[in-house]
Design an enzyme around this catalytic site. Structure first.
Site, PDB file in Angstrom:
ATOM      1  N   GLU A   1      -2.318  -1.149  -6.524  1.00  0.00           N
ATOM      2  CA  GLU A   1      -2.109  -0.935  -5.104  1.00  0.00           C
ATOM      3  C   GLU A   1      -2.864  -1.874  -4.555  1.00  0.00           C
ATOM      4  OE1 GLU A   1      -3.523   3.338  -4.100  1.00  0.00           O
ATOM      5  OE2 GLU A   1      -2.701   4.174  -5.835  1.00  0.00           O
TER       6      GLU A   1
ATOM      7  N   GLU B   1      -7.460   9.337  -8.894  1.00  0.00           N
ATOM      8  CA  GLU B   1      -8.879   9.591  -8.376  1.00  0.00           C
ATOM      9  C   GLU B   1      -9.660  10.822  -8.590  1.00  0.00           C
ATOM     10  OE1 GLU B   1      -7.574   9.158  -4.090  1.00  0.00           O
ATOM     11  OE2 GLU B   1      -6.551   7.257  -4.520  1.00  0.00           O
TER      12      GLU B   1
HETATM   13  O1  9MR Z   1       0.027   4.640   1.398  1.00  0.00           O
HETATM   14  C1  9MR Z   1       0.258   5.946   1.176  1.00  0.00           C
HETATM   15  C2  9MR Z   1       0.313   6.759   2.649  1.00  0.00           C
HETATM   16  O2  9MR Z   1       1.606   6.391   3.051  1.00  0.00           O
HETATM   17  C3  9MR Z   1       0.279   8.120   2.300  1.00  0.00           C
HETATM   18  O3  9MR Z   1       0.493   8.930   3.785  1.00  0.00           O
HETATM   19  C4  9MR Z   1      -1.202   8.795   1.579  1.00  0.00           C
HETATM   20  C5  9MR Z   1      -0.985  10.181   1.342  1.00  0.00           C
HETATM   21  O4  9MR Z   1       0.043  10.680   0.319  1.00  0.00           O
HETATM   22  O5  9MR Z   1      -1.219   7.888   0.173  1.00  0.00           O
HETATM   23  C6  9MR Z   1      -1.135   6.434   0.609  1.00  0.00           C
HETATM   24  O6  9MR Z   1      -1.266   5.886  -0.760  1.00  0.00           O
HETATM   25  C7  9MR Z   1      -2.510   6.322  -1.301  1.00  0.00           C
HETATM   26  C8  9MR Z   1      -2.356   6.226  -2.862  1.00  0.00           C
HETATM   27  O7  9MR Z   1      -1.364   7.342  -2.910  1.00  0.00           O
HETATM   28  C9  9MR Z   1      -3.395   6.489  -3.609  1.00  0.00           C
HETATM   29  N1  9MR Z   1      -4.227   5.417  -3.422  1.00  0.00           N
HETATM   30  C10 9MR Z   1      -4.670   5.109  -2.100  1.00  0.00           C
HETATM   31  C11 9MR Z   1      -3.499   5.013  -1.287  1.00  0.00           C
HETATM   32  C12 9MR Z   1      -3.464   4.755   0.319  1.00  0.00           C
HETATM   33  O8  9MR Z   1      -4.374   5.841   0.929  1.00  0.00           O
END
Ligand code: 9MR
Length: 392
Positions: free
Chosen positions: A301, A185
């Site tokens: 994802e 990102e």
């Molecule tokens: O699903 C993930 C959530 O459980 C975590 O709290 C969060 C922060 O680490 O990240 C979420 O996953 C994200 C991913 O790492 C990057 N793309 C967006 C995802 C959803 O927010």
């Protein structure tokens, strides 16, 4: 459930930049304005039958594809039915928390010189035991940084920190990781820079070359892993997503022209039917443009948010399934796509229930299996897209 929500909420927003999750913390549900909207998305006659009695991983493998999912030790270790569903359906796994600097109840980096591999090792062992290909997510991200990061890291020590992180973490799992999301990102056109780069602490401390540096260090620490740039907001026919596609393509071209080792683009594909529409031709073109750089593509994802959809479960499930099938059948036409991962497998565990709840409080249904691990229309939709995909 409440334990899970509590765990998920223990995330660290350090810099409060406009992340996907941050924006989505505001519950933004809205019902259809009129029947026309609903009819445009929901076709009660649509056929979601599947012809073969195979699991998703088997259907994917028939086309030379990989299917996988994301989860955490917390969910897997406490829920044998969920673990069994993952092992049945998936040949690839990505930890949602454990390889990040910190997320949920995992803290890989307790301090500047400290590492705690307990949870990450558990994941590596889980993947090896069940012969799941393992993805690394993620080395460099502006989110999920521990509290000490803001207090300790500066222009003088950031490079040393990144170097020691990669040399310790990536090296530890070298040879065991199918692909690393080296940088996550890093593009945000709204931040207003000509190069489209998101303004993050990494950019601030290390300058624009931090991306190249992270890829080179990761390549050196694990010469076998596939090196991925991963991002969201690339899917829709909106000015924002168009700007992101353009900026991501420019970044990929820039990296390649300067000789940065990079092998694939990760397209997160968090989808929002009822809010945005995608344009199949533009999406195909974007995937073709990425492929023409010689890069592979991973759908990293995928999930389908339902906070813009009506409450009725039958209607919601049909629209969600249609979204999965329409999107996947478009992008899988591009044979540079090598793998598809959904961000979770069962509605029992989705980041969306916390970060994008429905305003009517109905449980969200974004994933292929319901909370009882039963296949939903979304499962059939993914199966159908694999079944109809060209072979790689
Ligand atoms: O699903 C993930 C959530 O459980 C975590 O709290 C969060 C922060 O680490 O990240 C979420 O996953 C994200 C991913 O790492 C990057 N793309 C967006 C995802 C959803 O927010």
């Amino acid at each position: 459930m409440s334990k899970i929500l509590k765990l998920t909420s223990r995330r660290n927003f350090l810099f409060g930049l406009g992340s996907l999750a941050a924006i989505s913390a505001v519950a933004i549900s809205r019902s259809f304005n009129n029947n026309q909207d609903r009819e445009a998305l929901d076709n009660p006659e649509r056929d979601f039958t599947v012809s073969q009695e195979l699991s998703l991983k088997q259907l994917a493998a028939q086309k030379g594809l990989i299917y996988g999912t994301a989860s955490t030790k917390s969910y897997l270790a406490s829920d044998p039915a969920y673990m069994a569903a993952i092992v049945e359906n998936c040949s690839m796994f990505v930890p949602e928390w454990e390889f990040k600097w910190t997320a949920g109840d995992a803290l890989l980096r307790p301090g500047f010189n400290q590492f705690d591999f307990t949870a990450a090792d558990w994941i590596a062992n889980f993947a090896a035991t069940h012969k799941l290909l393992l993805r690394g997510h993620t080395v460099v991200w502006h989110e999920s940084l521990p509290k000490w990061f803001k207090e300790t890291v500066n222009r003088e020590n950031a490079s040393q920190l990144l170097q020691s992180h990669i040399q310790t973490v990536v090296k530890r799992y070298a040879g065991k990781i199918h692909s690393w999301d080296v940088v996550n990102e890093a593009i945000e056109p709204k931040d207003g820079r000509d190069d489209g780069l998101r303004i993050t602490p990494w950019l601030e401390y290390l300058g624009t070359s931090y991306i190249d540096l992270a890829f080179r260090l990761t390549a050196a620490a694990d010469p076998q892993t596939l090196l991925v740039y991963n991002d969201y907001g690339l899917d829709y026919d909106t000015p924002e997503d168009e700007a992101k596609r353009v900026a991501v393509l420019k970044l990929l071209e820039r990296l390649q022209s300067q000789g940065t080792p990079i092998h694939a683009l990760g397209v997160q594909a968090h989808l929002y039917p009822g809010k945005h529409k995608f344009n199949p031709d533009k999406l195909r073109q974007f995937f073709a443009d990425v492929a023409s750089l010689g890069l592979k593509i991973i759908i990293t994802e995928m999930d389908v948010a339902d906070n813009y959809l009506p409450r009725d479960v039958a209607v919601r499930d049909r629209i969600i399934a249609a979204t999965y099938e329409d999107y996947l059948s478009t992008v899988l036409d591009e044979t540079a796509v090598i793998a598809v991962l959904t961000w979770g497998l069962s509605d029992r565990y989705s980041w969306l229930s916390q970060f994008q709840p429905r305003s009517d409080k109905a449980a969200v249904r974004p994933l292929p299996l319901d909370i009882y691990m039963r296949r939903k229309l979304a499962w059939n939709a993914i199966a159908r897209a694999f079944d109809h995909a060209p072979k790689r």
